[in-house]
Design a protein around this motif. Structure first.
Motif, PDB file in Angstrom:
ATOM      1  N   THR A 159       0.916  -0.821  -0.256  1.00 47.73           N
ATOM      2  CA  THR A 159       0.073   0.034  -0.170  1.00 47.73           C
ATOM      3  C   THR A 159       0.858   1.253  -0.119  1.00 47.73           C
ATOM      4  N   GLY A 160       1.960   1.372   0.714  1.00 47.16           N
ATOM      5  CA  GLY A 160       2.856   2.122   0.596  1.00 47.16           C
ATOM      6  C   GLY A 160       3.533   2.647  -0.693  1.00 47.16           C
ATOM      7  N   LEU A 161       3.951   1.591  -1.453  1.00 45.93           N
ATOM      8  CA  LEU A 161       4.253   1.379  -2.479  1.00 45.93           C
ATOM      9  C   LEU A 161       3.159   1.848  -3.552  1.00 45.93           C
ATOM     10  N   TYR A 162       1.994   1.488  -3.482  1.00 47.31           N
ATOM     11  CA  TYR A 162       1.034   1.878  -4.512  1.00 47.31           C
ATOM     12  C   TYR A 162       0.509   3.649  -4.417  1.00 47.31           C
ATOM     13  N   ASP A 163       0.882   3.849  -3.207  1.00 48.79           N
ATOM     14  CA  ASP A 163       0.468   5.295  -2.781  1.00 48.79           C
ATOM     15  C   ASP A 163       0.855   6.446  -3.864  1.00 48.79           C
ATOM     16  N   GLY A 164      -0.085   6.856  -4.779  1.00 48.39           N
ATOM     17  CA  GLY A 164       0.336   7.717  -5.739  1.00 48.39           C
ATOM     18  C   GLY A 164       1.240   7.178  -6.838  1.00 48.39           C
ATOM     19  N   CYS A 165       1.131   5.926  -6.892  1.00 45.82           N
ATOM     20  CA  CYS A 165       2.097   5.283  -7.902  1.00 45.82           C
ATOM     21  C   CYS A 165       1.581   5.426  -9.468  1.00 45.82           C
ATOM     22  N   MET A 166       0.388   5.680  -9.505  1.00 40.77           N
ATOM     23  CA  MET A 166      -0.068   6.116 -11.021  1.00 40.77           C
ATOM     24  C   MET A 166      -0.232   7.466 -11.306  1.00 40.77           C
ATOM     25  N   ARG A 167       0.308   8.258 -10.419  1.00 45.08           N
ATOM     26  CA  ARG A 167       0.267   9.874 -10.901  1.00 45.08           C
ATOM     27  C   ARG A 167       0.657  10.067 -12.213  1.00 45.08           C
ATOM     28  N   GLY A 168       0.048  10.992 -13.130  1.00 41.61           N
ATOM     29  CA  GLY A 168       0.446  11.274 -14.301  1.00 41.61           C
ATOM     30  C   GLY A 168       0.161  10.245 -15.312  1.00 41.61           C
ATOM     31  N   ARG A 169      -0.239   9.129 -14.974  1.00 42.06           N
ATOM     32  CA  ARG A 169      -0.780   8.094 -16.041  1.00 42.06           C
ATOM     33  C   ARG A 169      -2.115   7.824 -15.919  1.00 42.06           C
ATOM     34  N   THR A 170      -2.361   6.932 -16.968  1.00 37.45           N
ATOM     35  CA  THR A 170      -3.909   6.368 -17.203  1.00 37.45           C
ATOM     36  C   THR A 170      -3.926   5.179 -16.079  1.00 37.45           C
ATOM     37  N   MET A 171      -5.250   5.118 -15.537  1.00 40.22           N
ATOM     38  CA  MET A 171      -5.455   3.673 -14.911  1.00 40.22           C
ATOM     39  C   MET A 171      -6.482   3.014 -15.690  1.00 40.22           C
ATOM     40  N   TYR A 172      -6.149   1.588 -16.279  1.00 39.46           N
ATOM     41  CA  TYR A 172      -6.984   0.706 -17.002  1.00 39.46           C
ATOM     42  C   TYR A 172      -7.621  -0.182 -16.333  1.00 39.46           C
ATOM     43  N   VAL A 173      -9.070  -0.220 -16.719  1.00 39.99           N
ATOM     44  CA  VAL A 173      -9.641  -1.373 -15.874  1.00 39.99           C
ATOM     45  C   VAL A 173      -9.884  -2.360 -16.929  1.00 39.99           C
ATOM     46  N   VAL A 174      -9.396  -3.697 -16.795  1.00 41.19           N
ATOM     47  CA  VAL A 174      -9.460  -4.691 -17.727  1.00 41.19           C
ATOM     48  C   VAL A 174     -10.218  -5.816 -17.364  1.00 41.19           C
ATOM     49  N   PRO A 175     -11.468  -6.177 -17.735  1.00 41.43           N
ATOM     50  CA  PRO A 175     -12.199  -7.144 -17.494  1.00 41.43           C
ATOM     51  C   PRO A 175     -11.702  -8.342 -18.497  1.00 41.43           C
ATOM     52  N   PHE A 176     -11.656  -9.500 -17.804  1.00 36.89           N
ATOM     53  CA  PHE A 176     -11.069 -10.582 -18.718  1.00 36.89           C
ATOM     54  C   PHE A 176     -11.581 -11.915 -17.995  1.00 36.89           C
TER      55      PHE A 176
END
Ligand code: GTP
Ligand code: SPV
Ligand code: MN
Length: 622
Positions: A116-133
């Motif tokens: 959770t510490g590593l994920y905190d803010g880890c997508m800043r400046g990027r797009t988050m994709y939600v990929v159903p499969f």
């Protein structure tokens, strides 16, 4: 494409999401609130989405469009991100004992705190994709659904090739089917105005499975097995835990259909460790007349008992993620035909001057000039036009673990049964490894139990598919060492139980093969590839009782003359050497097997200890 280019708060506020499923929306919102992407995009697997994402990746410099192949691209990774990272892979079961001796473990709560510490803010400046499969057919009795959240466009387009990606998965989730949460981040946030790199990733990597929760958390890598979470993380590590609970098998196996000249059909599954020949066997062109091979899968098999008491296999994947080096018209022409059709993504292979791909083993002679997998000029001599030594001199043009990623539906010998949700009844299971010595070309087990012993003690030389040393012999049980989602001894017990609960006549027969034995000069004793059809022929003839075998301490091997070597051009001595069971070599193997069982510990089933004991007796030990 469902591109919802709205501010994050609005996206979290459920604008534009193609579902109103509360659990899915809540999870997406929770991840977005933690990782802080600039925007959220729901992937639907459409051609328009593929076009938009590949264009975007070309602009970003992550991939290059290949001029010589339709709709195909080359990605060159960061040199620190080229393979699975087994030392960074964890099974975070609630109880440490459930991860067993062969897995890394950490307390799930502690792991979640760290990540959770590593994920905190880890997508800043990027797009988050939600990929159903969905892994395997949508119409399976219980479809194996998942949703991967990722901040990597490369992952989204790879998942489109490798899985059944699309809205149908969301519909099934909305209908109440269970699904796996798979969270992935490259771990490379961008500050405002910060330029991106071609292959974002992080030096810190974690590939984590929470088996009880059926959840996956991955951080820091964009490479296949670490980042395409439907593949090894779900379809093997999580699925093996599901399979243990539900009485089926999730295995690192190819699935092939074999038709004899008499039109007898047999389905064969084979487990070989990473980069040890599954794709090649699954797609092989038999050299012996009248035999036909068709492909169902090249990496993963899910096997369940059918109503008739036979074991049925399904391939959960939709694409091939194959080792490039060694793949050529002479060795695997069907793989070449599959990629020729395009719609493929190549990673860490070399680029030719006319915009095509090349790797070691594709052709006998390399082209006069290439761009190597690190983006450097490369020539066969290692010299440039002025005779100066190139930085790339002496290294292969393609990384040894470079890969092609291509739709399995393009395979010209794909079996029609591939898409059948019931699967195909398996007649034979092959275990195999890469061993220079000791292990004969083919051995048949006496029964299921001895077959499980062969699988449980399988050994192989390590390859470039995982980071670390290459060529070191290690035990790789059922080719699943890096993929068993629980205790290895319990996994062996599960295999034994599966056999006990079945009608012995209907169980697949088990064989152990080794295409990689060497002669005194270091050359392969057996030519391999299409010639492996000769071994398959003997196996099929063993199933119908027509081929002769001799008993040895380790199992049954072909009797002299029983293996069809017509036209092969090997001497009798060479064939004998390939089939030889050396008591000295096997005596040396025993302490290694004992050490291996010792390492796994108390959970090794007593039946396998009994098997070891009787092997020792047959070798004159004990
Ligand atoms: P993963 O995708 O990593 O799980 O690998 P895989 O088991 O599918 O292995 P693959 O078929 O891609 O083969 C790996 C390497 O072994 C390639 O370089 C092949 O050319 C080589 N290989 C495959 N079959 C044979 C064989 O019968 N003999 C020899 N000598 N080499 C082989
Ligand atoms: C393997 O390493 O066994 C592969 C490639 O098939 S990966 O998807 O990276 O696991
Ligand atoms: Mn594999």
């Amino acid at each position: 494409m469902t591109l919802v280019d709205t501010p994050l708060e609005e996206s979290i506020g459920r604008q534009g999401a193609p579902t109103s499923d509360p659990a899915l929306l809540a999870w997406v919102a929770e991840v977005a609130a933690l990782t802080r992407p600039d925007r959220i995009v729901w992937a639907n697997g459409s051609d328009a989405e593929w076009k938009a994402l590949t264009d975007q990746l070309v602009d970003a410099g992550t991939i290059t469009r290949l001029q010589a192949k339709p709709d195909s691209f080359l990605a060159l990774s960061d040199p620190i991100d080229v393979a699975r990272v087994e030392d960074r892979t964890f099974i975070c079961s609630v109880d440490e004992a459930d991860a067993g001796a062969t897995n890394n473990w950490m307390d799930p709560a502690l792991m979640k705190q760290i990540m959770t510490g590593l994920y905190d803010g880890c997508m800043r400046g990027r797009t988050m994709y939600v990929v159903p499969f969905c892994m395997g057919p949508f119409d399976a009795p219980v479809p194996k659904l998942g949703v991967e959240i990722t901040d990597s466009e490369y992952v989204v387009i790879s998942m489109k090739i490798m899985t059944r990606l699309g809205h149908k998965a969301i519909e099934l989730i909305e209908a109440g089917q269970p699904w796996v949460k798979a969270l992935h981040s490259l771990g490379a946030p961008l500050r405002p105005g910060q330029a991106d790199v071609a292959w974002p990733c992080n030096e810190t990597k974690y590939i984590v499975q929470f088996p009880e929760e059926r959840a996956i958390w991955s951080f820091g890598s964009g490479y296949g097995g670490n980042a395409l979470l439907g593949k090894k993380c779900y379809s093997l590590r999580i699925a093996s835990a599901m399979a243990r609970d539900e009485g089926w098998l999730a295995e690192h196996m190819l699935i092939m259909k074999l038709t004899s000249p008499e039109q007898q059909v047999h389905y064969v599954a084979a487990a070989f460790p990473s980069a040890c020949g599954k794709t090649n066997l699954a797609m092989m062109e038999p050299t012996i007349p009248g035999w036909k091979v068709e492909t169902l899968g090249d990496d993963i098999a899910w096997m369940t008992f059918g109503k008739d008491g036979r074991l049925y296999a399904v391939n959960p994947e939709y694409g091939l993620f194959g080792v490039a080096p060694g793949t050529g018209w002479a060795t695997n022409p069907n793989a070449m035909r599959t990629i020729e059709q395009g719609h493929s993504l190549f990673t860490n292979v070399a680029l030719t001057d006319d915009g095509d791909v090349w790797w070691e083993g594709m052709t006998d002679e390399p082209p006069a000039h290439l761009i190597d997998w690190r983006g450097r000029d490369w020539t066969p001599s290692g010299l440039d036009a002025d005779g100066n030594t190139l930085a790339s001199a002496g290294s292969p043009a393609a990384h040894p673990n470079s890969r092609f990623c291509t739709p399995i539906t393009q395979c010209p010998i794909l079996a029609d049964e591939y898409a059948d949700s019931v699967g195909v009844p398996i007649s034979a299971i092959l275990f195999g490894g890469r061993r220079k010595t000791t292990v004969p070309l083919v051995t048949q087990s006496r029964d299921w139990q001895q077959g499980v012993f062969m699988g449980a003690t399988l050994s192989s030389e390590t390859t470039a598919a995982a980071t670390g040393a290459v060529g070191v012999v290690r035990r790789d049980p059922m080719a699943m060492l890096p993929f068993i989602g629980y205790d290895a001894g319990d996994y062996f017990a599960h295999w034994i139980d599966v056999g006990k609960g079945a009608d012995a006549d209907k169980l697949p027969k088990i064989f152990y093969v080794n295409w990689f034995r060497r002669d005194a000069d270091g050359g392969f004793l057996w030519p391999g590839f299409g010639e492996n059809s000769r071994v398959l022929k003997w196996i099929v003839e063993r199933l119908d009782g027509s081929a002769a075998a001799v008993e040895t301490p380790i199992g049954h091997v072909p009797a002299p003359g029983a293996l069809d070597v017509d036209g092969l051009g090997l001497t009798v001595e060479q064939i004998e050497a390939a089939l030889a069971v050396s008591p000295e070599e096997w005596a040396a193997e025993i302490p290694l097997i004992e050490e291996w069982f010792e390492h796994i510990g108390d959970t090794v089933p007593s039946t396998l200890r009994d098997e070891l004991q009787s092997l020792k007796l047959r070798l004159g030990q004990g």
